[in-house]
Design an enzyme around this catalytic site. Structure first.
Site, mmCIF file in Angstrom:
data_model
loop_
_atom_site.group_PDB
_atom_site.id
_atom_site.type_symbol
_atom_site.label_atom_id
_atom_site.label_comp_id
_atom_site.label_asym_id
_atom_site.label_seq_id
_atom_site.Cartn_x
_atom_site.Cartn_y
_atom_site.Cartn_z
ATOM 1 N N GLU A 1 0.874 -1.174 0.000
ATOM 2 C CA GLU A 1 0.000 0.000 0.000
ATOM 3 C C GLU A 1 0.908 1.220 0.000
ATOM 4 O O GLU A 1 1.781 1.346 0.861
ATOM 5 C CB GLU A 1 -0.889 0.028 1.249
ATOM 6 N N ASP B 1 -5.386 9.247 10.062
ATOM 7 C CA ASP B 1 -4.052 8.754 10.402
ATOM 8 C C ASP B 1 -3.549 9.328 11.718
ATOM 9 O O ASP B 1 -3.821 10.472 12.065
ATOM 10 C CB ASP B 1 -3.075 9.089 9.274
#
Length: 268
Positions: free
Chosen positions: A49, A60
């Site tokens: 990824e 995040d």
């Protein structure tokens, strides 16, 4: 079959899970990031990824937020991320590579242009964390029509009524976020992961990848016994942040990838 389908089918025959590694494109700089990217498959990554840097990565945690800042400060753009994939593909035609990020940069780049270029350079799938199924027409359906997999996130708070909606149109694999919160948060208990995998398997035949909070070979091995994929990101990115220089960052990330791969491969 797509590269993702081929890889997961191959690993199923080998009776093991995939190690799915996440790194941010352009972190710590373009050259080092490309070196990491090119080195991951040999170090044991089965699927990659690649994060598309964005100024407001709301899903995040601190590690990946800082990685985004480092990459953007170094001049990383979506065009440069696509170029990085092109350079990676010149030497690797087998490892599945998924771009992960947010819709805003794709929207600004132009959805049609982005899909066409992503397909051309060798991207296999997309994970767009802030685009729910209600917006499938914006990116999911056009991407799949072009032959790109669209990978959905599910979480502990995704209920049984919501799951079919989330999974409809999903392809490649399902990414289960085992901790409600931001990336890099504390790991979920294995009992919780086992229950979640069983619940997801009642709704989909797609491979299930488990992410968020996996930091060691031992933990990766434990998750690999339960799921089809083990996703590790923040632990790798922490190695970049803590390295004394970029050359050391490359070595440290690939070394940890090797340790994680060993854990995953010896799990069953």
């Amino acid at each position: 079959m797509s590269r993702l389908q081929t890889r997961f089918a191959q690993l199923k025959q080998e009776n093991r899970a995939a190690l799915v590694t996440f790194v941010t494109a352009g972190d710590p700089d373009y050259a080092s990031s490309l070196e990491i990217l090119k080195g991951l498959p040999a170090a044991g990554a089965d699927v990659i990824e690649l994060g598309m840097p964005f100024t407001d990565p709301m899903a995040d945690g601190p590690a990946i937020q800082l990685a985004n800042i480092r990459a953007l400060d170094g001049g990383q753009t979506l065009a440069r991320t696509l170029q990085m994939v092109r350079e990676f593909r010149s030497g690797d035609s087998e490892t599945p590579l998924v771009l992960m990020g947010y819709f805003n940069p794709i929207h600004h780049y132009g959805v049609e242009r982005f899909i066409a270029e992503a397909k051309e350079v060798g991207v296999d799938g997309l994970i767009v964390v802030d685009l729910p199924p209600e917006h499938n027409e914006d990116l999911c359906h056009p991407a799949q029509a072009a032959g790109l997999d669209f990978i959905r996130l599910t979480t502990p708070t995704t209920g049984d009524q919501r799951l079919p909606t989330v999974l409809e149109g999903s392809s490649g694999f399902v990414y289960y976020v085992s901790v409600a919160g931001v990336t890099g948060a504390n790991a979920a208990t294995l009992e919780h992961v086992e229950e979640a995998v069983a619940r997801l398997r009642r709704h989909t035949d797609l491979p299930i990848g488990i992410g968020f909070g996996i930091r060691s070979a031992e933990h990766a091995a434990a998750v690999a016994r339960l799921a089809d994929g083990v996703v590790v990101g923040s632990a790798l990115i922490d190695r970049i942040a803590k390295a004394r220089d970029n050359a050391q960052a490359v070595k440290d990330v690939l070394a940890l990838c090797g340790e994680l791969a060993e854990g995953v491969r010896n799990a069953r």
